[in-house]
Scaffold this motif. Structure first.
Motif, short mmCIF file in Angstrom:
data_model
loop_
_atom_site.label_atom_id
_atom_site.label_comp_id
_atom_site.label_asym_id
_atom_site.label_seq_id
_atom_site.Cartn_x
_atom_site.Cartn_y
_atom_site.Cartn_z
N GLN A 81 0.83 -1.20 0.00
CA GLN A 81 0.00 0.00 0.00
C GLN A 81 0.86 1.26 0.00
N VAL A 82 1.93 1.25 0.79
CA VAL A 82 2.82 2.41 0.83
C VAL A 82 3.51 2.59 -0.53
N MET A 83 3.96 1.48 -1.11
CA MET A 83 4.63 1.56 -2.42
C MET A 83 3.70 2.13 -3.49
N ALA A 84 2.42 1.82 -3.40
CA ALA A 84 1.46 2.35 -4.37
C ALA A 84 1.39 3.87 -4.31
N GLU A 85 1.79 4.42 -3.18
CA GLU A 85 1.75 5.87 -3.00
C GLU A 85 3.10 6.55 -3.23
N PHE A 86 4.10 5.77 -3.60
CA PHE A 86 5.43 6.36 -3.86
C PHE A 86 5.38 7.51 -4.86
N PRO A 87 4.67 7.37 -6.00
CA PRO A 87 4.67 8.49 -6.95
C PRO A 87 4.20 9.81 -6.34
N SER A 88 3.16 9.75 -5.52
CA SER A 88 2.69 10.99 -4.90
C SER A 88 3.70 11.49 -3.86
N MET A 89 4.37 10.56 -3.19
CA MET A 89 5.40 10.96 -2.23
C MET A 89 6.56 11.65 -2.94
N PHE A 90 6.97 11.10 -4.10
CA PHE A 90 8.03 11.73 -4.88
C PHE A 90 7.64 13.16 -5.23
N ASN A 91 6.39 13.34 -5.66
CA ASN A 91 5.91 14.68 -6.03
C ASN A 91 5.90 15.64 -4.85
#
Length: 101
Positions: A81-91
């Motif tokens: 679940q956390v990995m799925a949110e990596f792109p938004s975290m990068f942004n």
């Protein structure tokens, strides 16, 4: 992000932070999330670069949040679940760093 290799390296570093926070949380269930995150901060301090540190803190914090909201969720599912949110975290981290400049 600068390039795909950098994204992969950042992702690996973020996963290591998530793994560490979940491991430490499991080993020390008596500690609250703030103290568990403090443990990860020790790991973060060994890394170079503001972006790397922010990504690790963001990922670890998100993992604790997911684990708290879903106490029966296993570590593997939390990591997914956390990995799925990596792109938004990068942004978010990218915007934070750019705002500081």
């Amino acid at each position: 992000m600068a390039n795909q290799k950098e994204d992969i390296n950042d992702g690996i570093i973020m996963i290591s932070a998530v793994h560490e926070v979940l491991r430490y949380r499991k080993e020390h269930p008596e500690l609250d999330n703030e103290k568990v995150l403090g443990r990860v901060m020790n790991l973060v301090q060994t890394k170079k670069g503001e972006k790397t540190k922010l990504l690790m803190i963001t990922a670890a914090s998100k993992a604790l949040s997911v684990a708290e909201r879903n106490p029966r969720m296993d570590d593997k599912s939390i990591i997914r679940q956390v990995m799925a949110e990596f792109p938004s975290m990068f942004n978010i981290v990218g915007e934070t760093i750019n705002t500081k400049r």
